[in-house]
Design a protein around this motif. Sequence first.
Motif, PDB file in Angstrom:
ATOM      1  N   PRO A 203       0.818  -1.226   0.000  1.00 39.03           N
ATOM      2  CA  PRO A 203       0.000   0.000   0.000  1.00 39.03           C
ATOM      3  C   PRO A 203       0.844   1.265   0.000  1.00 39.03           C
ATOM      4  CG  PRO A 203      -0.895  -1.592   1.544  1.00 39.03           C
ATOM      5  CD  PRO A 203       0.427  -2.145   1.094  1.00 39.03           C
ATOM      6  N   LEU A 204       0.336   2.280  -0.675  1.00 37.71           N
ATOM      7  CA  LEU A 204       1.002   3.567  -0.808  1.00 37.71           C
ATOM      8  C   LEU A 204       0.220   4.645  -0.062  1.00 37.71           C
ATOM      9  CD1 LEU A 204       1.575   3.237  -4.648  1.00 37.71           C
ATOM     10  CD2 LEU A 204       3.382   3.115  -2.923  1.00 37.71           C
ATOM     11  N   ILE A 205       0.884   5.754   0.213  1.00 32.80           N
ATOM     12  CA  ILE A 205       0.228   6.888   0.844  1.00 32.80           C
ATOM     13  C   ILE A 205       0.613   8.165   0.111  1.00 32.80           C
ATOM     14  CG2 ILE A 205       2.079   7.275   2.548  1.00 32.80           C
ATOM     15  CD1 ILE A 205      -0.161   7.991   4.567  1.00 32.80           C
ATOM     16  N   ALA A 206      -0.330   9.078   0.011  1.00 26.63           N
ATOM     17  CA  ALA A 206      -0.033  10.453  -0.397  1.00 26.63           C
ATOM     18  C   ALA A 206      -0.290  11.296   0.846  1.00 26.63           C
ATOM     19  CB  ALA A 206      -0.923  10.892  -1.553  1.00 26.63           C
ATOM     20  N   THR A 207       0.754  11.811   1.467  1.00 31.01           N
ATOM     21  CA  THR A 207       0.609  12.428   2.782  1.00 31.01           C
ATOM     22  C   THR A 207       0.002  13.823   2.740  1.00 31.01           C
ATOM     23  OG1 THR A 207       2.869  13.314   2.721  1.00 31.01           O
ATOM     24  CG2 THR A 207       2.540  11.147   3.777  1.00 31.01           C
ATOM     25  N   GLY A 233      -4.579  -0.320  -1.549  1.00 33.34           N
ATOM     26  CA  GLY A 233      -4.944  -0.362  -0.139  1.00 33.34           C
ATOM     27  C   GLY A 233      -4.493   0.875   0.608  1.00 33.34           C
ATOM     28  N   GLY A 234      -4.029   1.878  -0.135  1.00 37.11           N
ATOM     29  CA  GLY A 234      -3.467   3.068   0.477  1.00 37.11           C
ATOM     30  C   GLY A 234      -4.474   4.142   0.809  1.00 37.11           C
ATOM     31  N   VAL A 235      -3.941   5.291   1.241  1.00 39.51           N
ATOM     32  CA  VAL A 235      -4.766   6.419   1.681  1.00 39.51           C
ATOM     33  C   VAL A 235      -4.230   7.701   1.044  1.00 39.51           C
ATOM     34  CG1 VAL A 235      -5.513   7.800   3.667  1.00 39.51           C
ATOM     35  CG2 VAL A 235      -5.394   5.303   3.862  1.00 39.51           C
ATOM     36  N   VAL A 236      -5.139   8.562   0.599  1.00 35.83           N
ATOM     37  CA  VAL A 236      -4.810   9.889   0.086  1.00 35.83           C
ATOM     38  C   VAL A 236      -5.204  10.910   1.146  1.00 35.83           C
ATOM     39  CG1 VAL A 236      -5.263  11.608  -1.692  1.00 35.83           C
ATOM     40  CG2 VAL A 236      -5.180   9.175  -2.298  1.00 35.83           C
ATOM     41  N   CYS A 237      -4.222  11.672   1.625  1.00 37.75           N
ATOM     42  CA  CYS A 237      -4.460  12.656   2.683  1.00 37.75           C
ATOM     43  C   CYS A 237      -4.474  14.049   2.064  1.00 37.75           C
ATOM     44  CB  CYS A 237      -3.389  12.534   3.764  1.00 37.75           C
ATOM     45  SG  CYS A 237      -3.363  10.886   4.506  1.00 37.75           S
ATOM     46  N   VAL A 238      -5.597  14.717   2.170  1.00 42.37           N
ATOM     47  CA  VAL A 238      -5.829  15.975   1.468  1.00 42.37           C
ATOM     48  C   VAL A 238      -5.075  17.129   2.132  1.00 42.37           C
ATOM     49  CG1 VAL A 238      -7.608  17.675   0.850  1.00 42.37           C
ATOM     50  CG2 VAL A 238      -8.032  15.220   0.507  1.00 42.37           C
ATOM     51  N   ASN A 239      -4.403  17.908   1.282  1.00 48.08           N
ATOM     52  CA  ASN A 239      -3.612  19.057   1.709  1.00 48.08           C
ATOM     53  C   ASN A 239      -4.529  20.246   1.997  1.00 48.08           C
ATOM     54  OD1 ASN A 239      -1.650  21.135   1.887  1.00 48.08           O
ATOM     55  ND2 ASN A 239      -0.365  20.161   0.356  1.00 48.08           N
ATOM     56  N   PHE A 240      -4.235  21.005   3.056  1.00 51.04           N
ATOM     57  CA  PHE A 240      -5.024  22.186   3.405  1.00 51.04           C
ATOM     58  C   PHE A 240      -4.473  23.471   2.782  1.00 51.04           C
ATOM     59  CE2 PHE A 240      -6.853  20.793   7.815  1.00 51.04           C
ATOM     60  CZ  PHE A 240      -7.162  19.547   7.310  1.00 51.04           C
ATOM     61  N   PHE A 241      -3.323  23.419   2.107  1.00 45.06           N
ATOM     62  CA  PHE A 241      -2.686  24.640   1.612  1.00 45.06           C
ATOM     63  C   PHE A 241      -3.611  25.294   0.584  1.00 45.06           C
ATOM     64  CE2 PHE A 241       0.997  26.681  -0.826  1.00 45.06           C
ATOM     65  CZ  PHE A 241       1.094  27.743   0.072  1.00 45.06           C
ATOM     66  N   GLY A 335      -8.947  10.286  10.829  1.00 44.25           N
ATOM     67  CA  GLY A 335      -7.726   9.564  11.198  1.00 44.25           C
ATOM     68  C   GLY A 335      -7.830   8.060  11.275  1.00 44.25           C
ATOM     69  N   ALA A 336      -9.038   7.519  11.329  1.00 41.66           N
ATOM     70  CA  ALA A 336      -9.159   6.063  11.466  1.00 41.66           C
ATOM     71  C   ALA A 336      -8.541   5.334  10.272  1.00 41.66           C
ATOM     72  CB  ALA A 336     -10.628   5.663  11.633  1.00 41.66           C
ATOM     73  N   ASN A 337      -8.656   5.923   9.079  1.00 36.36           N
ATOM     74  CA  ASN A 337      -8.084   5.272   7.899  1.00 36.36           C
ATOM     75  C   ASN A 337      -6.560   5.215   7.963  1.00 36.36           C
ATOM     76  OD1 ASN A 337     -10.638   4.935   6.753  1.00 36.36           O
ATOM     77  ND2 ASN A 337     -10.555   6.908   5.699  1.00 36.36           N
ATOM     78  N   VAL A 338      -5.939   6.325   8.342  1.00 35.23           N
ATOM     79  CA  VAL A 338      -4.478   6.352   8.472  1.00 35.23           C
ATOM     80  C   VAL A 338      -4.037   5.431   9.599  1.00 35.23           C
ATOM     81  CG1 VAL A 338      -2.508   7.809   9.088  1.00 35.23           C
ATOM     82  CG2 VAL A 338      -4.219   8.634   7.460  1.00 35.23           C
ATOM     83  N   HIS A 339      -4.758   5.456  10.708  1.00 39.35           N
ATOM     84  CA  HIS A 339      -4.429   4.577  11.832  1.00 39.35           C
ATOM     85  C   HIS A 339      -4.466   3.120  11.391  1.00 39.35           C
ATOM     86  CE1 HIS A 339      -5.587   3.073  16.130  1.00 39.35           C
ATOM     87  NE2 HIS A 339      -4.324   2.845  15.860  1.00 39.35           N
TER      88      HIS A 339
END
Length: 350
Positions: A203-207, A233-241, A335-339
């Motif tokens: 699994p990959l992540i986009a932080t 199976g990864g997670v994409v974490c949305v940037n707030f910038f 956060g449950a997905n990242v956890h």
Amino acid sequence: MADVVSAAAAALHRRAVVADTHNDLLCAVVARPVERWAEFFRERWLPQLREGGVRLQVLPVFIDDPYRPEGALRHTLRMIEAAHRIAEANKDAVALCRDGVEIDAALGEGRIALVLALESAPGIGDDTELLETLHRLGVRVASIAHFGRTLLADGSSEDATGSRLTRAGVAALAEMERLGMMFDLSHLGVGGVDHVLELATRPLIATHSSARALLDHHRNLGDTHLRAIAATGGVVCVNFFAPYLHATDHTIGRLVDHLEHVVSVVGVEHVGLGPDFVKEVLADTQPPCCEPVPGDDIPPDAYIPGLEGPAGLPLVTDELLRRGWAEDDVLAVLGANVHRLFRAELGRPA
């Protein structure tokens, strides 16, 4: 935040395992004298993390341009040492975690779980064997490019080259998968993302990446890449910038638009938060830390009002509930997905 969010949002936020996958606070810490590192974190950043309900914090090691290339490894080690000193001097509040077991232990004890990450990894050059050295020091997430070119890959501002990973970049991906160090796709150029998706077996992540369908900026990910990351199976974490969310309307509504778009593309179980609190870090550092890359037209002070730092995170919960999100879906994205991903993958050798 208690006076600006609903009682329901505040209560739900307190229940959540809020995970922030990108906060450059180590830049701010190491800008202080070494004897102040742990104390400065406790005084300046710990109260904000607590107010924002952050329970799982990824700490990127970002190396400023003046340290590259000659001083990159030295400064990388210095920032890693800062993270260890923060954890050792604040054992009542935080723990530096290397795997899911340690994260769960920290959360069970009411401490904030800290996870070390490399942002673009300039300190290793093309000596990919150093990834194991950094793994021994606690690093568990890494990306291999920032805006420009590294010996491993090209960053997103070099998309015109159409380049893929270098031979060393391919070796870095394989080594990270072997070690159980998560590969972070944020900042990687389009060709590099394609290449990683062809090769990845874990699994990959986009932080910290937002949706290109809503704003066509090179730092955002297109729907095809979003789906492919989720398929691993990864997670994409949305940037707030804010300038990555909308050209002019820098509001929490635009942020949630991106969250909702990514959810519509990949499903709620593959979405998280990657704030990248630029304004707070800039306020705590002296140039050149975190200055915009030459030629990039993004203003360094652009931010969403109220979300300048982690203390504002309950505002996200409030807006999600206001839009009618189910509580379980809010908890998943907070956060449950990242956890879940970190519990399954972090530090687990191939």
